[in-house]
Scaffold this motif. Structure first.
Motif, PDB file in Angstrom:
ATOM      1  N   UNK A  63       0.160  15.262   0.321  1.00 14.62           N
ATOM      2  CA  UNK A  63      -0.166  14.058   1.083  1.00 14.62           C
ATOM      3  C   UNK A  63      -1.667  13.829   1.151  1.00 14.62           C
ATOM      4  N   UNK A  64      -2.426  14.875   1.507  1.00 11.08           N
ATOM      5  CA  UNK A  64      -3.871  14.680   1.638  1.00 11.08           C
ATOM      6  C   UNK A  64      -4.538  14.476   0.290  1.00 11.08           C
ATOM      7  N   UNK A  65      -3.857  14.847  -0.808  1.00  8.65           N
ATOM      8  CA  UNK A  65      -4.425  14.609  -2.129  1.00  8.65           C
ATOM      9  C   UNK A  65      -4.130  13.205  -2.642  1.00  8.65           C
ATOM     10  N   UNK A  66      -2.931  12.695  -2.375  1.00  3.45           N
ATOM     11  CA  UNK A  66      -2.504  11.431  -2.978  1.00  3.45           C
ATOM     12  C   UNK A  66      -2.984  10.213  -2.195  1.00  3.45           C
ATOM     13  N   UNK A  67      -2.819  10.212  -0.889  1.00  2.00           N
ATOM     14  CA  UNK A  67      -3.060   9.001  -0.107  1.00  2.00           C
ATOM     15  C   UNK A  67      -4.502   8.480  -0.211  1.00  2.00           C
ATOM     16  N   UNK A  68      -5.529   9.315  -0.051  1.00  2.00           N
ATOM     17  CA  UNK A  68      -6.894   8.763  -0.196  1.00  2.00           C
ATOM     18  C   UNK A  68      -7.195   8.287  -1.611  1.00  2.00           C
ATOM     19  N   UNK A 121       0.831  -1.209   0.000  1.00  2.00           N
ATOM     20  CA  UNK A 121       0.000   0.000   0.000  1.00  2.00           C
ATOM     21  C   UNK A 121       0.864   1.258   0.000  1.00  2.00           C
ATOM     22  N   UNK A 122       1.943   1.246   0.788  1.00  2.00           N
ATOM     23  CA  UNK A 122       2.855   2.396   0.803  1.00  2.00           C
ATOM     24  C   UNK A 122       3.517   2.573  -0.556  1.00  2.00           C
ATOM     25  N   UNK A 123       3.976   1.476  -1.154  1.00  2.00           N
ATOM     26  CA  UNK A 123       4.642   1.568  -2.446  1.00  2.00           C
ATOM     27  C   UNK A 123       3.676   2.080  -3.520  1.00  2.00           C
ATOM     28  N   UNK A 124       2.443   1.617  -3.506  1.00  2.00           N
ATOM     29  CA  UNK A 124       1.462   2.089  -4.487  1.00  2.00           C
ATOM     30  C   UNK A 124       1.185   3.575  -4.323  1.00  2.00           C
ATOM     31  N   UNK A 125       1.133   4.048  -3.074  1.00  2.00           N
ATOM     32  CA  UNK A 125       0.915   5.476  -2.847  1.00  2.00           C
ATOM     33  C   UNK A 125       2.081   6.299  -3.393  1.00  2.00           C
ATOM     34  N   UNK A 126       3.300   5.827  -3.153  1.00  2.00           N
ATOM     35  CA  UNK A 126       4.473   6.537  -3.664  1.00  2.00           C
ATOM     36  C   UNK A 126       4.494   6.532  -5.185  1.00  2.00           C
ATOM     37  N   UNK A 127       4.205   5.370  -5.772  1.00  2.00           N
ATOM     38  CA  UNK A 127       4.198   5.255  -7.236  1.00  2.00           C
ATOM     39  C   UNK A 127       3.126   6.156  -7.846  1.00  2.00           C
TER      40      UNK A 127
END
Length: 267
Positions: free
Chosen positions: A220-225, A24-30
């Motif tokens: 951060x608040x735009x990408x993670x959700x 999940x972390x890797x997908x958020x970064x990608x």
């Protein structure tokens, strides 16, 4: 044998959970990297993609701008009054104004704006992305030769970043005015002292940290959700599960950014 099997099963569950969190972390970064590339691409601002981006920027910023600004002004007035009265009771009046500006403008308002945008805009956008996937809109865009990231995610991410930065910037200006009026009233007598305090606080280093922190809060608040809505399993999805997981990761990143900014400002 049963004890050994239970131990192996527990170990497998722990490793599976760690693997899921790592993925999940890797997908958020990608996803964040991919959307940054698309935002910098001129083609994202032309045609249907450009219209979608303009629409999302307005929808995520316009309806909440006045309300959040008024709320920030009220919060600043209350906190300023509490801090000033408390400082006077301890004979520390000359430090009260500087402390209020540091706490409100530099630390509290950017974080509050980011969390407000997350709860009001980007977490619902993550749910909307999941619903689009469930209805097959992503597959329809692909069949038409359109990129779903460019059509659905980039506009919402750009709108979330723009909303967080705009709310933080405007609220900081309103906070500075509210603090001045709360301390000096509607008079220009305290303006020289106030501007001197403001200049001593916002040194080039502190200003740079403040700008970077506000930008990364918005990112951060735009990408993670959105990452949670894009990659969550539709077959095993339960209402609220992806949103809560994305919110937990988002809050962890916000906390990390805040800690790094505190280290940059005070160490």
């Amino acid at each position: 044998m049963n004890v050994r099997q239970a131990t192996v099963a527990a170990s497998d569950r722990v490793w599976a959970a760690l693997g899921a969190h790592g993925l999940a972390w890797w997908r958020s970064i990608y996803l964040g990297a991919a959307m940054l590339v698309l935002v910098l691409s001129p083609s994202s601002y032309r045609g249907a993609a450009g219209r979608a981006m303009a629409r999302q920027i307005y929808l995520q910023t316009g309806p909440v701008l006045l309300g959040f600004t008024a709320l920030a002004a009220l919060m600043c007035a209350v906190i300023t009054h509490i801090v000033v009265v408390t400082a006077q009771s301890y004979g520390l009046s000359r430090y009260a104004l500087e402390m209020v500006v540091r706490v409100l403008v530099i630390e509290l308002i950017p974080l509050t704006a980011a969390l407000f945008v997350a709860m009001r805009c980007t977490i619902p956008s993550g749910s909307a992305i999941m619903q689009m996937r469930a209805r097959g809109l992503f597959d329809g865009w692909r069949q038409k030769g359109l990129d779903p990231l460019r059509m659905a995610l980039v506009p919402r991410a750009a709108g979330g970043v723009f909303a967080a930065i705009t709310l933080a910037a405007l609220s900081c200006v309103v906070a500075l005015i509210t603090v001045y009026v709360s301390v000096y009233g509607f008079s220009f007598a305290g303006l020289p002292v106030y501007t001197r305090i403001f200049g001593s606080i916002f040194t080039p280093g502190v200003t740079l940290v403040f700008v970077l922190k506000t930008f990364f809060f918005g990112l951060t608040v735009a990408i993670m959700p959105l990452a949670s809505g894009l990659y969550a399993s539709l077959m095993r999805h339960q209402p609220g599960g992806a949103e809560l997981g994305g919110f937990a990761r988002m809050f962890a990143v916000l906390l990390l950014i805040e800690v790094v900014s505190l280290l940059g400002n005070y160490y």
